[in-house]
Design a protein around this motif. Structure first.
Motif, short mmCIF file in Angstrom:
data_model
loop_
_atom_site.label_atom_id
_atom_site.label_comp_id
_atom_site.label_asym_id
_atom_site.label_seq_id
_atom_site.Cartn_x
_atom_site.Cartn_y
_atom_site.Cartn_z
N ARG A 82 -15.68 108.17 112.06
CA ARG A 82 -16.74 108.88 111.34
C ARG A 82 -16.45 108.84 109.86
N LEU A 83 -17.47 109.18 109.07
CA LEU A 83 -17.34 109.19 107.61
C LEU A 83 -17.93 110.49 107.09
N THR A 84 -17.17 111.23 106.30
CA THR A 84 -17.65 112.47 105.71
C THR A 84 -17.43 112.44 104.20
N LEU A 85 -18.27 113.20 103.48
CA LEU A 85 -18.16 113.33 102.04
C LEU A 85 -17.83 114.76 101.68
N ARG A 86 -16.97 114.93 100.67
CA ARG A 86 -16.63 116.25 100.16
C ARG A 86 -16.51 116.17 98.64
N ASP A 87 -16.29 117.32 98.02
CA ASP A 87 -16.03 117.36 96.58
C ASP A 87 -14.59 117.80 96.40
N THR A 88 -13.67 116.93 96.75
CA THR A 88 -12.25 117.26 96.75
C THR A 88 -11.66 117.12 95.35
N ARG A 89 -10.74 118.00 95.02
CA ARG A 89 -10.13 117.96 93.69
C ARG A 89 -8.78 117.26 93.68
N SER A 90 -8.13 117.14 94.83
CA SER A 90 -6.76 116.61 94.84
C SER A 90 -6.67 115.18 95.34
N ARG A 91 -7.72 114.66 95.95
CA ARG A 91 -7.66 113.29 96.45
C ARG A 91 -9.07 112.70 96.47
N TRP A 92 -9.12 111.38 96.40
CA TRP A 92 -10.42 110.69 96.39
C TRP A 92 -10.84 110.26 97.78
N GLY A 93 -9.91 110.26 98.69
CA GLY A 93 -10.25 109.89 100.06
C GLY A 93 -9.09 110.20 100.98
N SER A 94 -9.34 110.14 102.27
CA SER A 94 -8.27 110.34 103.25
C SER A 94 -8.70 109.70 104.56
N CYS A 95 -7.72 109.48 105.42
CA CYS A 95 -7.97 108.91 106.74
C CYS A 95 -7.19 109.74 107.75
N SER A 96 -7.87 110.25 108.76
CA SER A 96 -7.20 111.08 109.76
C SER A 96 -6.59 110.20 110.85
N SER A 97 -5.69 110.81 111.62
CA SER A 97 -5.06 110.07 112.73
C SER A 97 -6.07 109.68 113.79
N ALA A 98 -7.23 110.38 113.80
CA ALA A 98 -8.29 110.05 114.76
C ALA A 98 -9.23 108.97 114.24
#
Length: 230
Positions: free
Chosen positions: A145-161
């Motif tokens: 899946r792909l989600t969007l947020r307004d994160t302040r500490s990172r530009w992206g991430s990938c979960s173990s799932a």
């Protein structure tokens, strides 16, 4: 724990926070809104933490001076779209249109900022989904899946799932920077670390990524300076 003021010209607002995980007193300046947080372990007196902040005042003011000015969104103002500055102007019809360096935004100015933010998020989702699909196919590892947020500490991430998350503000960065972040996060589908094997995977997906990684380190905070009233 509450708010305190560090005297000076100008005074600095401090938010004090106790943490059971903290092992020492620390100061943090948010890259998003400039909020200053003074964290102290349990058992450390407030006066000791405030004395620490006073000792670090010169450093603290340098960090605050480095922050880009907050930029409001309104008619006649400008903001970047895929790295190109666009001036905001009144549009016609019902859709926001980007053309020749101008963002034509229809409707009343009172609702301009939230409508433009929603439009930018939609543009970000389209671009990031296309980039993620491309790099996932190249890697041979699908994401879930792909989600969007307004994160302040990172530009992206990938979960173990296998879920990918991105900051929607990447749509304001130059297009190659957005592509690099997508390649970086997709590479985590194969390597959930930052080992040499991971960076080799990033380089295979997006050769010559380093200048775009550097651009984000040097200019990323500017993208957070655009305030949409959220």
């Amino acid at each position: 724990m509450g708010q305190h003021i560090l005297p000076g010209d100008p005074p600095i607002d401090l938010t004090l926070r106790r943490s059971g995980r903290a092992r020492r007193i620390s100061l943090r300046v948010s890259g998003l809104d400039g909020k200053v947080t003074l964290t102290l372990p349990h058992g450390v007196p407030e006066r000791e933490a405030l004395a620490f902040a006073a000792e670090k005042q010169a450093w603290l003011r340098r960090q605050l001076d480095k922050r880009p000015d907050q930029q409001a969104i309104g008619m006649g103002e400008a903001l970047p779209l895929q790295g190109v500055m666009h001036r905001i102007a009144l549009g016609t019809g019902r859709r926001i249109v980007a053309k020749d360096g101008i963002l034509h935004v229809p409707g009343p100015e009172a609702t301009l900022a939230p409508r433009l933010q929603a439009w930018l998020k939609a543009q970000a989702r389209d671009r990031l989904a296309a980039a993620s699909d491309y790099y996932a196919a190249k890697l041979g590892h699908p994401y879930t899946r792909l989600t969007l947020r307004d994160t302040r500490s990172r530009w992206g991430s990938c979960s173990s799932a296998g879920g990918l998350m991105y900051s929607w503000r990447l749509i304001m960065a130059p297009a190659p920077v957005l592509d690099y972040v997508a390649a970086h996060e997709v590479a985590h589908l194969a390597e959930m670390n930052h080992s040499p094997a991971f960076w080799a995977t990033v380089d295979r997906l997006y050769p010559g990524y380093e200048p775009h990684r550097r651009w984000l380190r040097e200019n990323g905070t500017t993208l957070h300076s655009y305030r949409f009233g959220d």
